[in-house]
Design an enzyme around this catalytic site. Structure first.
Site, PDB file in Angstrom:
ATOM      1  N   GLY A  18      -2.530  -4.947   6.367  1.00 49.90           N
ATOM      2  CA  GLY A  18      -2.182  -6.281   6.857  1.00 49.90           C
ATOM      3  C   GLY A  18      -3.314  -6.972   7.585  1.00 49.90           C
ATOM      4  N   ALA A  46       3.787 -11.387  11.902  1.00 49.53           N
ATOM      5  CA  ALA A  46       4.821 -10.697  12.687  1.00 49.53           C
ATOM      6  C   ALA A  46       4.409  -9.260  12.940  1.00 49.53           C
ATOM      7  CB  ALA A  46       6.157 -10.745  11.950  1.00 49.53           C
ATOM      8  N   ILE A 137      -6.194  -1.120  -8.147  1.00 50.34           N
ATOM      9  CA  ILE A 137      -6.308  -1.099  -9.601  1.00 50.34           C
ATOM     10  C   ILE A 137      -5.259  -2.017 -10.211  1.00 50.34           C
ATOM     11  CG2 ILE A 137      -6.334   0.347 -11.668  1.00 50.34           C
ATOM     12  CD1 ILE A 137      -6.750   2.771  -9.859  1.00 50.34           C
ATOM     13  N   LYS A 206       6.083   6.017  -7.236  1.00 45.92           N
ATOM     14  CA  LYS A 206       5.218   5.241  -8.120  1.00 45.92           C
ATOM     15  C   LYS A 206       5.614   5.428  -9.588  1.00 45.92           C
ATOM     16  CE  LYS A 206       1.612   5.206  -4.660  1.00 45.92           C
ATOM     17  NZ  LYS A 206       0.539   6.018  -4.030  1.00 45.92           N
TER      18      LYS A 206
END
Lengths: 435, 435
Positions: A18, A46, A137, A206
């Site tokens: 972030g 936030a 990627i 994933k």
């Protein structure tokens, strides 16, 4: 297509990824505006604690603990908090208020992907999540867009950098599992609690996301077959090496026809033997790679860094610019479809090859006895290697099978274990990526 | 998002790629409809000769010689005729009549890309051309979308399968250039007139397309610096091998600051030395790979088949489904921007390393004399290897330089050529992808 519009970007979370996203949005604002066709204004970030220490210095006035107020009125919400709640509620709130969402939250997508995609589609918004698999990627957009006209047969993916780092150290430097794991911890590849990585949970999440995009099918991540790397030994790595293989923790998603004829998909995670000449074998360190085999395109591979705050930020910003372009162009967003609704098949139905390493009595007739077991269970032997073991009176037998159903292969291993001639099953590994 | 809409698809050209596209559109119509959200009806195939023999049998009633009538009323026009005219006029006509265009025509895009993109943008349509570079490998959409928030530093690409096949045969099998070329012809890798491939024209067209997407800049393909592979000898391949390199024909596109401070891009094609451990070194046979180095994402590689009718059809259909989804969603198309408008810098400004192989007099003082030349021209020497040559009284000197401007490197080679101690410059190659 540059217009005078300003799009309001809300960022939820200012951790490793972030804070890099915030920095790049601020530093590259002019260039990003030219690419997106609209000014991208970061209107707030936030965080849980405004005063927490961060690697990247962020403008104090953008930080807030009030995520709810930030979300309302944003055009694009970037969720980088991780975890299920409150991330899920915030994303649903963002979508309801008409914002596009960009997230890298693989756990949330694996567990609640269908809910989020449906909510998004209902209001004509878009949710993008390129960063959730293999960091920088580009793999999810290529699966969704570039390969949209092809039929994908199989995805073999190295998507967990920590375990690849450990296995690669063992392979390249001869480290023990303990030493390699210790180094991974020291270098920051492993979390304090490494379970998610080493037990294959992260790779299973994933695999769920990859299977959805590759096969237009929503699957339950809890039901993804999963074996971690904790059972992998230095001896197995050595044996694999001398047989021309390398051991990689693979997330596999593939189209499969079950024994009873059911068309479905398999999603599974396990350490597998990969032939040294396969492109996946040369994926070293903490890198990731996704190998895709498609009917028309043939074999493709996507390779790069699998983690890192800055690397992951690249994927997030790609999604942000793409979402912004869509905002400028108008029209509802594109959502990956799950129209195929294929069933998730059991590991029993998977067709693969086994490499079985066992200690047997060193006397005439043993090979014939064991060969009979393979034959009776319908498993065909491709290679046999036999040599004198260190233990008195025993021989080491390494048997490579032809492709067979997992169910038959497992039954074969059980029968071998019970056989009079067998002293001990040393290791059983599946082979992936071989002809 | 499935609706009852039917989108009319017109196909121009039914050669190797076109006939596969037609076949897949017909055979996979139901599945493609589910993915696109609309039925994709192939309404006609424009060909030169309706009765020509084709590899794939196509429905006779779809074939027509009247491309103009076919284009009018189509929602998506697929152009697979190749060449500049009439392909260019047909595409412009399609765009003017409001259709989206999908093409794999690299020559046309390299020569008239800006004209086509501007015409398309003006009417809010979209032109997609994933198939024009590296066939089935998803690379153009990833550059446009996935990496839209990153700053690309450099693209190193093996984008010509024919020349990669030839160089790989020379490297792996010790073939001469003549033998490898003959084999490439027999296997269909090389055209009857191989000039486009072996002189690097094909790679230069692809470098133009890659540079546009990577750097948001339109460049003149005629001005791309270009050297082909015809000068590469078996001796060079051998010497490269023993020095830990492999020779690859690379298309390079990179951001560059000229000596005078001008910010620009370089686009160039030449056979270069690539370190054996670089991912591009293991691209064998007719395969393609695109290596991208981006500021945030770091190094990425995209690998797969670089040619083939079926493989290329995968890329075409991906573009068709994506265009169809956009039609269903509504809103104008996305066009890659060329807002950056960076100048194309001269090869003189390129910063690279040279590997110079020369024959010199075998007497004391020669090394000092030649070292003085490097120094006086500001080129720093990284490695020197000297050994007795086969020719009486001569020594072979292999000099690897540190990175320097092409201009200085070329001047150094010229000065070496004129030096009293030099008998002959044997070979000069640039090194790419090294640290």
């Amino acid at each position: 297509m540059i217009d005078s519009r300003t799009l309001r970007i809300a960022l939820l979370g200012a951790g490793n990824v972030g804070s890099q996203v915030a920095r790049l949005l601020i530093e590259n604002r002019t260039e990003l505006a030219a690419r997106a066709g609209a000014d991208l204004e970061l209107v707030g970030i936030a965080v849980r604690d405004v005063d927490a220490k961060r690697d990247v210095e962020l403008p104090r006035e953008l930080l807030t603990t009030d995520a709810d107020s930030l979300i309302v009125g944003a055009d694009i919400v970037i969720e980088l908090m991780g975890g299920i709640e409150p991330a899920r509620s915030y994303i649903l709130k963002a979508v309801e208020s008409g914002a596009d969402v960009v997230t890298g939250n693989k756990a949330l997508l694996a567990a609640h992907g269908s809910e989020l995609l449906e909510a998004t589609e209902q209001v004509g918004a878009e949710i993008s999540y390129e960063a959730s698999v293999a960091a920088a990627i580009p793999i999810l957009r290529p699966l969704r867009d570039s390969l949209a006209g092809d039929n994908i047969r199989r995805v073999l993916a190295i998507v967990n950098g920590s375990t690849n780092f450990i296995l690669d150290r063992m392979d390249q430097n001869g480290d023990s599992m303990a030493d390699a794991s210790q180094l991974a911890r020291e270098l920051g590849y492993l979390e304090a609690d490494p379970t998610l990585d080493v037990e294959g949970w992260d790779a299973a999440q994933k695999a769920t996301i990859l299977a959805r995009l590759a096969f237009h099918t929503s699957i339950d991540t809890e039901r993804v077959y999963r074996e971690g790397i904790t059972g992998v030994t230095a001896e197995q790595i050595e044996a694999a090496k001398s047989a021309g293989y390398v051991i990689k923790l693979l997330a596999v998603a593939e189209r499969l026809t079950a024994e009873d004829g059911t068309e479905g998909v398999s999603a599974r995670v396990y350490p597998a033997l990969v032939p040294r000449e396969h492109p996946l074998a040369s994926v070293h360190g903490g890198n990731n790679a996704v190998f895709v085999d498609a009917e028309a395109a043939g074999p493709l591979m996507f390779y790069g860094a699998g983690a890192g705050g800055l690397q992951t930020a690249s994927a997030i910003l790609g999604d942000v610019v793409s979402a912004a372009r869509r905002h400028v162009a108008g029209g509802p967003g594109l959502v990956g479809s799950s129209h195929a609704a294929l069933p998730l098949l059991s590991i029993d139905d998977v067709i693969t090859k086994y490499q079985i390493n066992l200690l047997v009595e060193d006397r005439p007739g043993v090979l014939a006895e064991l060969a009979g077991i393979f034959e009776s269970l319908g498993v065909s032997v491709q290679t046999v290697e036999q040599f004198v073991a260190e233990e008195e009176g025993l021989a080491t037998l390494i048997v490579g099978t032809h492709s067979a159903r997992e169910k038959a292969l497992r039954a074969t291993v059980e029968a071998l274990r019970e056989a009079k001639a067998t002293a001990r099953i040393v290791s059983v590994l599946r082979v992936e990526g071989a002809q």
